[in-house]
Design an enzyme around this catalytic site. Structure first.
Site, PDB file in Angstrom:
ATOM      1  N   GLY A   1       0.107  -1.120  -0.165  1.00 43.79           N
ATOM      2  CA  GLY A   1       0.035  -0.452   0.186  1.00 43.79           C
ATOM      3  C   GLY A   1       0.313   1.159   0.274  1.00 43.79           C
TER       4      GLY A   1
ATOM      5  CD  GLN B   1       4.955  -3.996 -50.894  1.00 36.98           C
ATOM      6  OE1 GLN B   1       5.764  -2.463 -50.917  1.00 36.98           O
ATOM      7  NE2 GLN B   1       5.625  -4.694 -51.332  1.00 36.98           N
TER       8      GLN B   1
ATOM      9  CG  ASP C   1      -4.383  -2.626 -37.689  1.00 41.42           C
ATOM     10  OD1 ASP C   1      -5.746  -2.534 -38.243  1.00 41.42           O
ATOM     11  OD2 ASP C   1      -3.965  -1.484 -38.335  1.00 41.42           O
TER      12      ASP C   1
ATOM     13  CD1 TRP D   1      -5.520   3.992  -7.794  1.00 46.37           C
ATOM     14  CD2 TRP D   1      -6.699   2.788  -8.545  1.00 46.37           C
ATOM     15  NE1 TRP D   1      -6.893   4.340  -8.404  1.00 46.37           N
ATOM     16  CE2 TRP D   1      -7.180   3.437  -9.385  1.00 46.37           C
ATOM     17  CE3 TRP D   1      -6.907   0.750  -9.348  1.00 46.37           C
ATOM     18  CZ2 TRP D   1      -8.849   3.575  -9.942  1.00 46.37           C
ATOM     19  CZ3 TRP D   1      -8.520   0.929 -10.050  1.00 46.37           C
ATOM     20  CH2 TRP D   1      -9.008   2.312 -10.322  1.00 46.37           C
TER      21      TRP D   1
ATOM     22  CD  GLU E   1       4.996  -2.292  -9.611  1.00 47.11           C
ATOM     23  OE1 GLU E   1       6.377  -1.704  -9.193  1.00 47.11           O
ATOM     24  OE2 GLU E   1       4.961  -2.591  -8.578  1.00 47.11           O
TER      25      GLU E   1
ATOM     26  NE  ARG F   1     -10.523 -12.712 -42.590  1.00 45.37           N
ATOM     27  CZ  ARG F   1     -11.411 -13.366 -43.001  1.00 45.37           C
ATOM     28  NH1 ARG F   1     -12.054 -13.705 -42.123  1.00 45.37           N
ATOM     29  NH2 ARG F   1     -12.050 -12.052 -43.370  1.00 45.37           N
TER      30      ARG F   1
ATOM     31  NE  ARG G   1       8.623   1.742 -10.937  1.00 45.83           N
ATOM     32  CZ  ARG G   1       9.332   3.090  -9.604  1.00 45.83           C
ATOM     33  NH1 ARG G   1       9.931   3.082 -10.281  1.00 45.83           N
ATOM     34  NH2 ARG G   1       8.120   3.712  -9.359  1.00 45.83           N
TER      35      ARG G   1
HETATM   36  C1  FAD Z   1      -4.921  -2.222 -11.477  1.00 44.52           C
HETATM   37  C2  FAD Z   1      -3.874  -1.084 -10.823  1.00 44.52           C
HETATM   38  C3  FAD Z   1      -3.081  -1.984  -9.856  1.00 44.52           C
HETATM   39  C4  FAD Z   1      -1.460  -1.260  -8.974  1.00 44.52           C
HETATM   40  N1  FAD Z   1      -1.485  -2.096  -8.083  1.00 44.52           N
HETATM   41  C5  FAD Z   1      -0.750  -0.808  -6.774  1.00 44.52           C
HETATM   42  C6  FAD Z   1      -0.201  -1.294  -6.000  1.00 44.52           C
HETATM   43  O1  FAD Z   1      -0.498  -2.619  -5.725  1.00 44.52           O
HETATM   44  N2  FAD Z   1       0.279  -0.942  -4.699  1.00 44.52           N
HETATM   45  C7  FAD Z   1       0.253   0.486  -5.237  1.00 44.52           C
HETATM   46  O2  FAD Z   1       0.376   1.594  -4.061  1.00 44.52           O
HETATM   47  N3  FAD Z   1      -0.273   0.916  -5.892  1.00 44.52           N
HETATM   48  C8  FAD Z   1      -0.962   0.494  -7.373  1.00 44.52           C
HETATM   49  N4  FAD Z   1      -1.815   0.743  -8.519  1.00 44.52           N
HETATM   50  C9  FAD Z   1      -1.681   2.438  -8.313  1.00 44.52           C
HETATM   51  C10 FAD Z   1      -0.551   3.210  -9.645  1.00 44.52           C
HETATM   52  O3  FAD Z   1       1.052   2.981  -9.578  1.00 44.52           O
HETATM   53  C11 FAD Z   1      -0.648   4.818 -10.081  1.00 44.52           C
HETATM   54  O4  FAD Z   1      -2.225   4.542 -10.286  1.00 44.52           O
HETATM   55  C12 FAD Z   1       0.168   5.258 -10.450  1.00 44.52           C
HETATM   56  O5  FAD Z   1       1.366   5.479 -10.297  1.00 44.52           O
HETATM   57  C13 FAD Z   1       0.000   6.420 -10.856  1.00 44.52           C
HETATM   58  O6  FAD Z   1      -0.845   7.563 -10.269  1.00 44.52           O
HETATM   59  P1  FAD Z   1      -2.475   7.984 -10.187  1.00 44.52           P
HETATM   60  O7  FAD Z   1      -2.854   6.752 -10.590  1.00 44.52           O
HETATM   61  O8  FAD Z   1      -2.995   8.735  -9.382  1.00 44.52           O
HETATM   62  O9  FAD Z   1      -2.237   8.967 -11.241  1.00 44.52           O
HETATM   63  P2  FAD Z   1      -1.664  10.591 -11.435  1.00 44.52           P
HETATM   64  O10 FAD Z   1      -0.204  10.386 -10.623  1.00 44.52           O
HETATM   65  O11 FAD Z   1      -2.618  10.834 -11.309  1.00 44.52           O
HETATM   66  O12 FAD Z   1      -1.389  10.802 -13.106  1.00 44.52           O
HETATM   67  C14 FAD Z   1      -2.418  10.994 -14.641  1.00 44.52           C
HETATM   68  C15 FAD Z   1      -1.608  11.990 -15.903  1.00 44.52           C
HETATM   69  O13 FAD Z   1      -0.316  12.158 -14.792  1.00 44.52           O
HETATM   70  C16 FAD Z   1       0.871  12.115 -15.127  1.00 44.52           C
HETATM   71  N5  FAD Z   1       1.593  13.029 -14.289  1.00 44.52           N
HETATM   72  C17 FAD Z   1       1.536  12.403 -13.211  1.00 44.52           C
HETATM   73  N6  FAD Z   1       2.693  13.640 -12.107  1.00 44.52           N
HETATM   74  C18 FAD Z   1       3.434  14.774 -14.020  1.00 44.52           C
HETATM   75  C19 FAD Z   1       4.732  14.847 -14.140  1.00 44.52           C
HETATM   76  N7  FAD Z   1       5.828  15.558 -12.892  1.00 44.52           N
HETATM   77  N8  FAD Z   1       4.578  15.245 -15.289  1.00 44.52           N
HETATM   78  C20 FAD Z   1       4.319  14.493 -16.298  1.00 44.52           C
HETATM   79  N9  FAD Z   1       3.275  13.827 -16.201  1.00 44.52           N
HETATM   80  C21 FAD Z   1       2.851  13.882 -14.602  1.00 44.52           C
HETATM   81  C22 FAD Z   1       1.006  10.947 -15.264  1.00 44.52           C
HETATM   82  O14 FAD Z   1       2.130  10.472 -16.292  1.00 44.52           O
HETATM   83  C23 FAD Z   1      -0.324  10.314 -16.401  1.00 44.52           C
HETATM   84  O15 FAD Z   1      -0.207  10.293 -17.031  1.00 44.52           O
HETATM   85  C24 FAD Z   1      -2.483   0.292  -9.232  1.00 44.52           C
HETATM   86  C25 FAD Z   1      -3.172   0.993  -9.942  1.00 44.52           C
HETATM   87  C26 FAD Z   1      -3.927   0.066 -11.193  1.00 44.52           C
HETATM   88  C27 FAD Z   1      -4.253   1.104 -11.792  1.00 44.52           C
END
Ligand code: FAD
Length: 402
Positions: A147, A297, A354, A179, A381, A285, A260
């Site tokens: 977490g 191609q 595709d 998440w 990650e 196909r 990772r």
């Molecule tokens: C199915 C699933 C399983 C997961 N499992 C785990 C888990 O076991 N443990 C855990 O702790 N987390 C887990 N996560 C969470 C995951 O690590 C986060 O979703 C991830 O770190 C991104 O955070 P966010 O979703 O809040 O997106 P945000 O941080 O809000 O980002 C949204 C967008 O903004 C962009 N962005 C944000 N900051 C910047 C910046 N400084 N520069 C450029 N772009 C930026 C991001 O690249 C992204 O495109 C999981 C997520 C999913 C979907």
């Protein structure tokens, strides 16, 4: 004792999947590495592929596979002691590749258990924590989750608001994590929280008063994986629940490096499955005068792009595995591996979809499932953007996160 892959004869481990090896990369693997890959490949062919479509449809994690996954030595596979298989990093990577060829959700379960929970206990835990959890976790008798992410802090975990306050010989946790892979499957959650002494990791057993878990429903990606939210409301854990060696966010990030690395290998399996499905389909196909679509191609260009990029991704993963084994890898190397291979796999899934035309959207083929899963793999990650910034910082010396 679990049976490690080392004890399984090679001829038991033959698979129907032909493998993808354009550039004779197999010649770079040891016999032992090929044996481990064959073992994982056979398991995926026989036990995962036959059920994975229904699991994805039903959003069901196949719990029944845990004992077998454990028995094969795949949980905490590259850790030493406590019954773990002690695989090399390349062997571990090949296992991740094969499992993700089955499904990214199953690979996520294995990655979280080994890379995000067992690894930190192994690296930062007290002897008592190691003795309590590692043997049970490698044998699949105990499941863990990790977490870190919070509703308001994903890409920037440094802003986390979950707090742990010392009260005598206990810690009191308050906050929310979301998440979280394997959340409601888990017997123990490794929870990262802010203390007066910086960010620390705590092992919180499910059933502890004040700790509640709810699953996230409606995912169109990673449907084979359980994803949950964890809430801590005056949740008291003993002082001994804190990982003594994990100090600051860098400890949490070191766990992410382990996972990772596995992702960089795992997505190769998803890409290979998409490529191989599309290659075979394009030969079978027929369109326009009964000729295979492979005779065009534009179709060959897509296949040529895919096999070239998969081959480059294999070499990147293999080199990363070798330098990890030599203790020379760092987080910025792993960022390149994760970013490149995930983007490559996602593009392979899109191109393969595709090439299958209308059939490409059907779950009779694995492609759309891989494509949906890989959208998550691109985000979790460390998102593609964040790994771009890690690489940018490495080559310029200038951080550009804010
Ligand atoms: C199915 C699933 C399983 C997961 N499992 C785990 C888990 O076991 N443990 C855990 O702790 N987390 C887990 N996560 C969470 C995951 O690590 C986060 O979703 C991830 O770190 C991104 O955070 P966010 O979703 O809040 O997106 P945000 O941080 O809000 O980002 C949204 C967008 O903004 C962009 N962005 C944000 N900051 C910047 C910046 N400084 N520069 C450029 N772009 C930026 C991001 O690249 C992204 O495109 C999981 C997520 C999913 C979907």
């Amino acid at each position: 004792m679990p049976r490690s892959p080392r004890s399984i004869p090679y001829n038991e481990a033959m698979s129907r999947f032909p493998g993808v090896d354009y550039m004779l990369i197999d010649s770079l693997f040891s016999e032992q590495e090929l044996l481990v890959r064959a073992t994982a490949r056979k398991f995926v062919d026989e036990r995962v592929i036959p059920i994975v479509r229904d699991c994805f449809r039903d959003a069901r994690f196949p719990k029944e596979l845990i004992p077998e996954i454990a028995q094969l030595g795949f949980l905490g596979a590259n850790l030493e002691g406590y019954g773990c298989a002690g695989m090399s990093n390349v062997e571990y990577g090949l296992v991740m590749q094969e499992i993700e060829r089955g499904d990214s959700g199953l690979r996520s379960f294995v990655s979280v258990q080994g890379g995000l929970v067992m690894y930190p206990i192994h690296a930062y835990g007290s002897q008592e924590q190691k003795d309590q959890w590692l043997p049970r976790m490698q044998s699949g008798q105990a499941i863990g989750c990790f977490g870190l992410t919070e509703p308001g802090f994903g890409s920037n975990p440094a802003g986390m608001q979950t707090r742990a306050k010392k009260d005598g010989d206990q810690w009191i946790l308050n906050g929310e994590k979301t998440w979280i892979t394997s959340g409601s499957l888990a017997d123990v959650a490794l929870v990262w929280a802010r203390t007066d002494d910086g960010i620390r990791g705590f092992l919180v057993e499910t059933g502890t008063p004040g700790f509640t878990i709810s699953d996230i429903h409606g995912k169109l990606s990673m449907r084979v994986s359980v994803t949950s939210s964890l809430t801590f409301s005056d949740c008291r854990v003993p002082a001994s629940a804190m990982l003594p060696g994990a100090q600051g966010l860098k400890a949490a990030l070191s766990c992410l490096s382990q996972a990772r690395f596995g992702i960089g290998w795992g997505v190769l399996g998803a890409a290979m499955d998409c490529y191989e499905t599309a290659r075979q389909y394009s030969i079978d196909r027929k369109q326009f005068d009964g000729r295979p679509i492979a005779s065009h191609q534009l179709v060959q260009e897509k296949l040529a792009w895919m096999i070239t990029e998969i081959t480059k991704g294999q070499l990147l993963a293999l080199h990363a595995g070798r330098i990890k084994g030599q203790g020379k890898i760092d987080a910025a190397h792993i960022s390149m591996l994760k970013r490149n291979n995930v983007a490559m796999a996602l593009e392979c899934a899109r191109l393969s979809r595709d090439l299958l035309g209308a059939n490409g959207i059907m779950d009779e083929f694995p492609i759309m499932r891989h494509m949906c899963n890989l959208e998550t793999v691109k985000t979790y990650e460390g998102t593609d953007h964040i790994h771009t910034l890690v690489i940018g910082e490495r080559v310029t010396g200038v951080p550009a996160y804010k």
